[in-house]
Scaffold this motif. Sequence first.
Motif, PDB file in Angstrom:
ATOM      1  N   HIS A 604       9.202  -6.661  14.273  1.00 46.66           N
ATOM      2  CA  HIS A 604       9.940  -5.680  13.499  1.00 46.66           C
ATOM      3  C   HIS A 604       9.150  -5.421  12.220  1.00 46.66           C
ATOM      4  CE1 HIS A 604      13.330  -6.292  16.238  1.00 46.66           C
ATOM      5  NE2 HIS A 604      13.135  -7.597  16.076  1.00 46.66           N
ATOM      6  N   VAL A 605       8.389  -4.322  12.222  1.00 50.84           N
ATOM      7  CA  VAL A 605       7.505  -4.008  11.108  1.00 50.84           C
ATOM      8  C   VAL A 605       8.345  -3.617   9.908  1.00 50.84           C
ATOM      9  CG1 VAL A 605       5.557  -2.577  10.363  1.00 50.84           C
ATOM     10  CG2 VAL A 605       5.755  -3.280  12.753  1.00 50.84           C
ATOM     11  N   THR A 606       7.834  -3.926   8.756  1.00 54.20           N
ATOM     12  CA  THR A 606       8.538  -3.628   7.515  1.00 54.20           C
ATOM     13  C   THR A 606       8.863  -2.137   7.406  1.00 54.20           C
ATOM     14  OG1 THR A 606       8.315  -3.632   5.116  1.00 54.20           O
ATOM     15  CG2 THR A 606       6.302  -3.462   6.377  1.00 54.20           C
ATOM     16  N   SER A 607       9.996  -1.872   6.813  1.00 48.76           N
ATOM     17  CA  SER A 607      10.421  -0.480   6.592  1.00 48.76           C
ATOM     18  C   SER A 607       9.952   0.055   5.255  1.00 48.76           C
ATOM     19  CB  SER A 607      11.947  -0.384   6.684  1.00 48.76           C
ATOM     20  OG  SER A 607      12.566  -1.267   5.758  1.00 48.76           O
ATOM     21  N   GLU A 608       9.014  -0.621   4.624  1.00 49.80           N
ATOM     22  CA  GLU A 608       8.455  -0.126   3.374  1.00 49.80           C
ATOM     23  C   GLU A 608       7.789   1.228   3.600  1.00 49.80           C
ATOM     24  OE1 GLU A 608       5.303  -1.583  -0.126  1.00 49.80           O
ATOM     25  OE2 GLU A 608       5.767  -2.853   1.613  1.00 49.80           O
ATOM     26  N   ARG A 609       7.940   2.095   2.666  1.00 55.59           N
ATOM     27  CA  ARG A 609       7.498   3.484   2.814  1.00 55.59           C
ATOM     28  C   ARG A 609       5.985   3.565   3.021  1.00 55.59           C
ATOM     29  NH1 ARG A 609       8.584   8.349  -1.600  1.00 55.59           N
ATOM     30  NH2 ARG A 609       7.661  10.048  -0.356  1.00 55.59           N
ATOM     31  N   GLY A 610       5.584   4.275   4.066  1.00 57.09           N
ATOM     32  CA  GLY A 610       4.185   4.554   4.330  1.00 57.09           C
ATOM     33  C   GLY A 610       3.437   3.498   5.107  1.00 57.09           C
ATOM     34  N   ILE A 611       4.014   2.303   5.315  1.00 58.80           N
ATOM     35  CA  ILE A 611       3.280   1.219   5.965  1.00 58.80           C
ATOM     36  C   ILE A 611       3.116   1.498   7.467  1.00 58.80           C
ATOM     37  CG2 ILE A 611       3.339  -1.226   6.537  1.00 58.80           C
ATOM     38  CD1 ILE A 611       2.583  -0.682   3.676  1.00 58.80           C
ATOM     39  N   LYS A 612       4.172   1.966   8.137  1.00 61.72           N
ATOM     40  CA  LYS A 612       4.091   2.196   9.575  1.00 61.72           C
ATOM     41  C   LYS A 612       3.083   3.281   9.917  1.00 61.72           C
ATOM     42  CE  LYS A 612       8.757   0.646  10.764  1.00 61.72           C
ATOM     43  NZ  LYS A 612      10.054   1.017  11.403  1.00 61.72           N
ATOM     44  N   SER A 613       3.028   4.333   9.139  1.00 61.29           N
ATOM     45  CA  SER A 613       2.063   5.405   9.421  1.00 61.29           C
ATOM     46  C   SER A 613       0.632   4.927   9.233  1.00 61.29           C
ATOM     47  CB  SER A 613       2.342   6.601   8.508  1.00 61.29           C
ATOM     48  OG  SER A 613       2.235   6.221   7.142  1.00 61.29           O
ATOM     49  N   ILE A 614       0.417   4.081   8.242  1.00 60.92           N
ATOM     50  CA  ILE A 614      -0.931   3.538   8.030  1.00 60.92           C
ATOM     51  C   ILE A 614      -1.342   2.650   9.197  1.00 60.92           C
ATOM     52  CG2 ILE A 614      -2.300   2.028   6.560  1.00 60.92           C
ATOM     53  CD1 ILE A 614      -0.692   3.021   4.172  1.00 60.92           C
ATOM     54  N   MET A 615      -0.411   1.815   9.669  1.00 61.72           N
ATOM     55  CA  MET A 615      -0.727   0.923  10.780  1.00 61.72           C
ATOM     56  C   MET A 615      -1.017   1.699  12.068  1.00 61.72           C
ATOM     57  SD  MET A 615      -0.674  -2.154   9.549  1.00 61.72           S
ATOM     58  CE  MET A 615      -1.265  -1.511   7.984  1.00 61.72           C
ATOM     59  N   ARG A 616      -0.280   2.804  12.296  1.00 59.00           N
ATOM     60  CA  ARG A 616      -0.496   3.582  13.520  1.00 59.00           C
ATOM     61  C   ARG A 616      -1.829   4.321  13.509  1.00 59.00           C
ATOM     62  NH1 ARG A 616       5.216   4.790  13.126  1.00 59.00           N
ATOM     63  NH2 ARG A 616       4.676   6.676  11.925  1.00 59.00           N
ATOM     64  N   SER A 617      -2.239   4.806  12.352  1.00 56.40           N
ATOM     65  CA  SER A 617      -3.473   5.586  12.273  1.00 56.40           C
ATOM     66  C   SER A 617      -4.723   4.745  12.111  1.00 56.40           C
ATOM     67  CB  SER A 617      -3.372   6.575  11.105  1.00 56.40           C
ATOM     68  OG  SER A 617      -3.175   5.878   9.879  1.00 56.40           O
ATOM     69  N   CYS A 618      -4.583   3.482  11.832  1.00 55.91           N
ATOM     70  CA  CYS A 618      -5.744   2.618  11.621  1.00 55.91           C
ATOM     71  C   CYS A 618      -6.396   2.298  12.961  1.00 55.91           C
ATOM     72  CB  CYS A 618      -5.321   1.336  10.920  1.00 55.91           C
ATOM     73  SG  CYS A 618      -6.704   0.256  10.496  1.00 55.91           S
ATOM     74  N   PRO A 619      -7.708   2.511  13.119  1.00 51.50           N
ATOM     75  CA  PRO A 619      -8.373   2.206  14.396  1.00 51.50           C
ATOM     76  C   PRO A 619      -8.426   0.705  14.653  1.00 51.50           C
ATOM     77  CG  PRO A 619      -9.993   2.796  12.730  1.00 51.50           C
ATOM     78  CD  PRO A 619      -8.643   3.044  12.120  1.00 51.50           C
TER      79      PRO A 619
END
Length: 771
Positions: A604-619
């Motif tokens: 369950h990834v943190t719901s902190e703003r912007g973290i999930k999008s960074i993790m998804r786009s990181c190669p």
Amino acid sequence: SQNDAGKVGSDAPKLNEGKRFSIDKQLPTDGRTLQNIALFMKLTAMTKSLAKSSWPKEALCFRQFSLLTVDPTSVPKDADPIFSWRDSGGRFLDPLSTKISRCIDSFPADAMDDNLDAMALSTFCFPEGVFVRLIPQKVKVEAARLGMIGKKADEYKLLAFTDGNGFTTHGIALTFFDEISPKVPGVRNFIDLLKNRRQMRMSAVRISRWWRCLLGAKKLKVDESESSSSQSPPVKKKHRHKIHGKVRAIPKAVQSKLKKCASPSNNPKLLRRHSSIETEGRQKGDIITNRADMLRNSLTLMSTKFKKSDGKSEIRNEILKDVVSDITSASLHDSNTEIIYKHFSEKTRRLGKESFEAMEAFSFDEACFIQKCYVMVGGPQQEQFLQMRSLQHIVNVDRGDIIGETNSHDFEKGKGKGIFEGNHLLRHKFLHFIQRSMVLSPAQARIRLPDSDIDIILERPKTFDSEIPALNGVSTISVPLPLPHLAADWGVATLLQLIEADSLLTILQLILIERSILILGECSGIVTSCTCALLELIRPYKWASNFMPILPKDMIEFVNSPVPFIAGVVASRKDIVSIERDERVLNAMSEGLTIVNLVTSEIHVTSERGIKSIMRSCPSPCAKLMRYKKRLEELREADPSLQSIPNFLDNGFSRKVVVAIRAVKSLIESHMTSFSGDISSNWQNYGDLRHSDDGQTFEFYPSKFIEPLRLQLESRLQLQEMMYHSQLFIEYVDERRKLHLSRQELAKRDDVGVFLALWIWCRWKLRKKLN
């Protein structure tokens, strides 16, 4: 810019000046925040008290040994069991637990003279308290088979304690159930106290079950009256109430009987049953004795008649008929009893006597099993495999499971189970031998795996061999070199098997940006090894904040810590669900906490703003890691060392598993290193190195490192955009398309497939002959 400077050196600050470490931020002064800060300071004080950097640099297997448990002889007879013991279930055989534990032995003798050390160590070794079980004598074997006691109930833990200077002390712990003898003074009072506490629990369960059944019966009557008033056909509804099983609603006629069953002393039917069983047992014993006497008399008569007879068949048949009739009349048509004609040997009589004494003990006594924890602290982290193997051997000797091969060793020999009970001097001699002998030499510590994977599989590994005292002599311990690692090898393999490859890479990337990680699981060995494996996988970086491989679930408020942390919590499935839904945990997830559930293989990834999008786009190299994961799943079926820590300690990994684990760590390490660019070789270019009388001081400027990297990425993106619109790249894509079509056409032809199969078969046969 001087604002983003990070100072490295003697004057460096302990914490970065980032967002999560800001000391200028005004904290709210409500009660919950103050309580969280107090809990954080308490755990920090515990870890500091256990971390010691002043030990001598002598090569030893461990620095400090402690034995933690409950002392049954120190419990007063009139102690109140309500406040000192807790229920760990509502069934008859479920254990009782207590938070009151103490260090009853230590090596060296003055190692645990500080009470804070003993209390802190007990908090991490017994996160849910010390468990005590009362097992009837006649079901001990079945309880060991089910994992309530015995080797299946052993718990392995990896420990780590960090002081204020960042020095980490590593340790290991092995928790097991040990049976205590009721003949020891004071133990009988302790067992009586536990029986009274268990009787209170069972009475509460019966009352609660009866009350819920009563409510269910009333609800059933209300439903029936409503259905009859609506002039509709009655509908039978089944009301089930879960209370350690499924209980149906019962009528009033049965409720009166249920009231009488609340206490066994008020149940005359149960008393008559016990008395009938005892009477039946005495009658069977008398019958067997009479059978033996009648059989002996019949055989004596038969031999006398044979001596007087002339051997005719008519007389022999008459004698045999008399013997058979005597035996038949004595047996009373009981076909379950076998009559033995031969005399018993001395060994058989002795075993029969022991069995009879044990049978008498079945109806009077219950075996009491108390959890004990053997802890070794201060050894080298690279040699934890050897430490855990030695600790497991000590536990097996104490339980009487290890039998020596020879009698040549001059070590004092014990006799059977519990040789260390009440004999601390013997245990200290045993530990002194292990502390000095179970250590790698400098040459053995420098051994590394070959660079080629083929050499790892084909070459026979070197081994570390040592003789260690056992019950009837010595036992030989042999482990491969280089030593297997509990965290870096078994922990990494287990972590990759329990969660998906992309989830593992996401967790490691969250650790790189210093976000908190909470690992939940049911097994202490799996949770602690997976927690320590995360620190091994982020290399070449080192975690610089709080790290607790095991955290008591009662201290779950620690998730609101003001600094990032990596911690593991051991709990049941039901408790894990409640932890995930806890309000404090949900609030912490909005501030950077990520939960890893090893039971359901979910994160369950943190719901902190912007973290999930960074993790998804990181190669990330997710595809390669998926292939290694499938390879480990294939090897798991043939290699038992991947299934449990005891199998790993006994055999170690096979060479194929070693190759796969090394490939996984190499892939992840290259991915982690890619985030640092060329700073490993050109670190001087991104800061200011100053010389002073106190030494060198280096001030790191992140802007000097980020700006060239950003310009490089922008230039690369522009170049790729221009390249993708060129005729050259269009022709390249068309060539890839044609190559794919040609491969599909070749795959349809049978002769090509036969040719490839024959070629591979011939090459395989040739290589097999050469080997």
